[in-house]
Design a protein around this motif. Structure first.
Motif, PDB file in Angstrom:
ATOM      1  N   HIS A 133      38.724 -45.206 158.290  1.00  0.00           N
ATOM      2  CA  HIS A 133      37.777 -44.721 159.312  1.00  0.00           C
ATOM      3  C   HIS A 133      36.393 -45.338 159.101  1.00  0.00           C
ATOM      4  O   HIS A 133      35.678 -45.620 160.054  1.00  0.00           O
ATOM      5  CB  HIS A 133      37.654 -43.194 159.235  1.00  0.00           C
ATOM      6  CG  HIS A 133      38.921 -42.464 159.569  1.00  0.00           C
ATOM      7  ND1 HIS A 133      39.877 -42.151 158.630  1.00  0.00           N
ATOM      8  CD2 HIS A 133      39.383 -41.992 160.747  1.00  0.00           C
ATOM      9  CE1 HIS A 133      40.875 -41.501 159.212  1.00  0.00           C
ATOM     10  NE2 HIS A 133      40.606 -41.392 160.502  1.00  0.00           N
ATOM     11  N   TYR A 134      36.023 -45.518 157.829  1.00  0.00           N
ATOM     12  CA  TYR A 134      34.697 -46.041 157.496  1.00  0.00           C
ATOM     13  C   TYR A 134      34.813 -47.037 156.347  1.00  0.00           C
ATOM     14  O   TYR A 134      35.690 -46.909 155.500  1.00  0.00           O
ATOM     15  CB  TYR A 134      33.742 -44.912 157.071  1.00  0.00           C
ATOM     16  CG  TYR A 134      33.583 -43.837 158.120  1.00  0.00           C
ATOM     17  CD1 TYR A 134      32.651 -43.968 159.150  1.00  0.00           C
ATOM     18  CD2 TYR A 134      34.378 -42.690 158.080  1.00  0.00           C
ATOM     19  CE1 TYR A 134      32.512 -42.983 160.121  1.00  0.00           C
ATOM     20  CE2 TYR A 134      34.249 -41.699 159.049  1.00  0.00           C
ATOM     21  CZ  TYR A 134      33.317 -41.854 160.069  1.00  0.00           C
ATOM     22  OH  TYR A 134      33.191 -40.887 161.028  1.00  0.00           O
ATOM     23  N   ILE A 135      33.878 -48.010 156.328  1.00  0.00           N
ATOM     24  CA  ILE A 135      33.825 -48.991 155.240  1.00  0.00           C
ATOM     25  C   ILE A 135      32.399 -49.016 154.705  1.00  0.00           C
ATOM     26  O   ILE A 135      31.437 -49.113 155.479  1.00  0.00           O
ATOM     27  CB  ILE A 135      34.214 -50.407 155.726  1.00  0.00           C
ATOM     28  CG1 ILE A 135      35.619 -50.401 156.350  1.00  0.00           C
ATOM     29  CG2 ILE A 135      34.154 -51.410 154.572  1.00  0.00           C
ATOM     30  CD1 ILE A 135      36.013 -51.719 156.995  1.00  0.00           C
ATOM     31  N   VAL A 136      32.264 -48.915 153.368  1.00  0.00           N
ATOM     32  CA  VAL A 136      30.954 -49.037 152.726  1.00  0.00           C
ATOM     33  C   VAL A 136      31.083 -50.040 151.581  1.00  0.00           C
ATOM     34  O   VAL A 136      32.184 -50.306 151.106  1.00  0.00           O
ATOM     35  CB  VAL A 136      30.439 -47.680 152.195  1.00  0.00           C
ATOM     36  CG1 VAL A 136      30.143 -46.716 153.337  1.00  0.00           C
ATOM     37  CG2 VAL A 136      31.424 -47.059 151.212  1.00  0.00           C
ATOM     38  N   SER A 137      29.949 -50.586 151.129  1.00  0.00           N
ATOM     39  CA  SER A 137      30.014 -51.555 150.036  1.00  0.00           C
ATOM     40  C   SER A 137      29.774 -50.894 148.679  1.00  0.00           C
ATOM     41  O   SER A 137      30.017 -51.503 147.650  1.00  0.00           O
ATOM     42  CB  SER A 137      28.997 -52.678 150.252  1.00  0.00           C
ATOM     43  OG  SER A 137      27.700 -52.147 150.323  1.00  0.00           O
ATOM     44  N   SER A 138      29.304 -49.642 148.702  1.00  0.00           N
ATOM     45  CA  SER A 138      29.050 -48.923 147.443  1.00  0.00           C
ATOM     46  C   SER A 138      29.310 -47.439 147.661  1.00  0.00           C
ATOM     47  O   SER A 138      29.018 -46.899 148.734  1.00  0.00           O
ATOM     48  CB  SER A 138      27.598 -49.122 147.001  1.00  0.00           C
ATOM     49  OG  SER A 138      27.227 -48.127 146.058  1.00  0.00           O
ATOM     50  N   VAL A 139      29.805 -46.793 146.626  1.00  0.00           N
ATOM     51  CA  VAL A 139      30.056 -45.348 146.701  1.00  0.00           C
ATOM     52  C   VAL A 139      28.739 -44.589 146.922  1.00  0.00           C
ATOM     53  O   VAL A 139      28.742 -43.473 147.456  1.00  0.00           O
ATOM     54  CB  VAL A 139      30.789 -44.877 145.423  1.00  0.00           C
ATOM     55  CG1 VAL A 139      29.857 -44.812 144.227  1.00  0.00           C
ATOM     56  CG2 VAL A 139      31.464 -43.535 145.636  1.00  0.00           C
ATOM     57  N   LEU A 140      27.615 -45.208 146.566  1.00  0.00           N
ATOM     58  CA  LEU A 140      26.316 -44.540 146.720  1.00  0.00           C
ATOM     59  C   LEU A 140      25.904 -44.386 148.186  1.00  0.00           C
ATOM     60  O   LEU A 140      24.974 -43.644 148.492  1.00  0.00           O
ATOM     61  CB  LEU A 140      25.240 -45.310 145.953  1.00  0.00           C
ATOM     62  CG  LEU A 140      25.459 -45.369 144.435  1.00  0.00           C
ATOM     63  CD1 LEU A 140      24.450 -46.295 143.778  1.00  0.00           C
ATOM     64  CD2 LEU A 140      25.400 -43.978 143.805  1.00  0.00           C
ATOM     65  N   GLU A 141      26.610 -45.078 149.091  1.00  0.00           N
ATOM     66  CA  GLU A 141      26.334 -44.927 150.524  1.00  0.00           C
ATOM     67  C   GLU A 141      26.991 -43.674 151.101  1.00  0.00           C
ATOM     68  O   GLU A 141      26.779 -43.327 152.265  1.00  0.00           O
ATOM     69  CB  GLU A 141      26.843 -46.157 151.291  1.00  0.00           C
ATOM     70  CG  GLU A 141      26.111 -47.443 150.947  1.00  0.00           C
ATOM     71  CD  GLU A 141      26.769 -48.654 151.602  1.00  0.00           C
ATOM     72  OE1 GLU A 141      27.023 -48.612 152.823  1.00  0.00           O
ATOM     73  OE2 GLU A 141      27.054 -49.629 150.882  1.00  0.00           O
TER      74      GLU A 141
END
Length: 248
Positions: A224-232
């Motif tokens: 559903h979603y893509i981020v480059s870091s878990v901190l996002e």
């Protein structure tokens, strides 16, 4: 009224919360140093470590038939023999394996910003650590990075009947936290287990950590979603909740 807000977040461990791949590379570098300085394996040292890396990536582990220590020592024994020839050298294989493993565990650290994020998130939602893998290996990592206190519950795949992406392990997590699948978000770096599993179990959302910006195969499950870091994640969870309240 806000309907169906996110109530729980399921986190993968390896390469999501801790840099397992980086820790493993540091372990391999220590073994290369050992083989070159103590045993005078010059270029062969890197070849041996490369071979072990391939064996680890293809590893099929069945706890009923062997233990992980024996299996991984055998990886080193085979790699040394394939590279150097001659008789199998179990003693050297054990030395390499335990050096790699201990170095790797030393570098499995929960970063301060990740700890802070988990602490803040837990004020709002329930947190589950959901990791695949051999029981002994994963419990050693959990101990090494001292992450137990940040979670409401921890599930290790090797201790269950089925691992991710089987829906059953996600439902077990829901039961432990007292939530429904539609209340939960799965966060992980592996499309085939973390994301496919979240989709299989009908979770509210799946979040893929794509650190290196790789292009997935067309046949891969779609998060559903893509981020480059878990901190996002905190900002993303807020936007998911906003979307829910607007559609409500």
């Amino acid at each position: 009224m806000v309907l169906n807000r996110v109530r729980a977040v399921f986190f993968d461990l390896d390469n999501t919360l801790i840099d397992t791949a980086g820790a493993s590379r540091k372990g391999m570098l220590e073994v290369i140093k050992l083989l070159q300085s103590k045993y005078h394996y010059k270029e062969e040292a890197e070849t041996i470590c490369d071979k072990v890396q391939v064996k680890l990536s293809k590893e099929c582990f069945h706890p009923s038939s062997t233990c992980i220590t024996d299996l991984r020592t055998l990886h080193w024994e085979e790699a040394i023999q394939e590279t150097k020839g001659g008789a199998a050298n179990r003693k050297l294989a054990e030395e390499c394996y335990f050096l790699w493993k201990s170095t790797r565990l030393q570098h499995m650290i929960l970063a301060e910003d990740v700890k802070a994020m988990l602490t803040e998130l837990r004020k709002e939602v329930r947190l589950l650590l959901l990791t695949n893998g051999d029981r002994q290996t994963q419990r050693e990592k959990i101990e090494a990075c001292a992450c137990q206190s940040y979670f409401d519950a921890i599930i290790v795949g090797g201790e269950q009947k089925e691992e991710k992406p089987a829906p059953s392990i996600f439902y077990h997590g829901c039961d432990l936290l007292g939530v429904q699948p539609g209340d939960c978000v799965m966060v992980g770096d592996t499309l085939e287990t973390d994301i496919q599993g979240g989709l299989n179990a009908g979770l509210k959302a799946t979040v893929w950590i794509n650190k290196n910006g790789i292009m997935p195969l067309k046949s891969s499950p779609v998060p559903h979603y893509i981020v480059s870091s878990v901190l996002e994640l905190p900002a993303l969870l807020q936007s998911i909740d906003c979307t829910v309240s607007m559609s409500a």
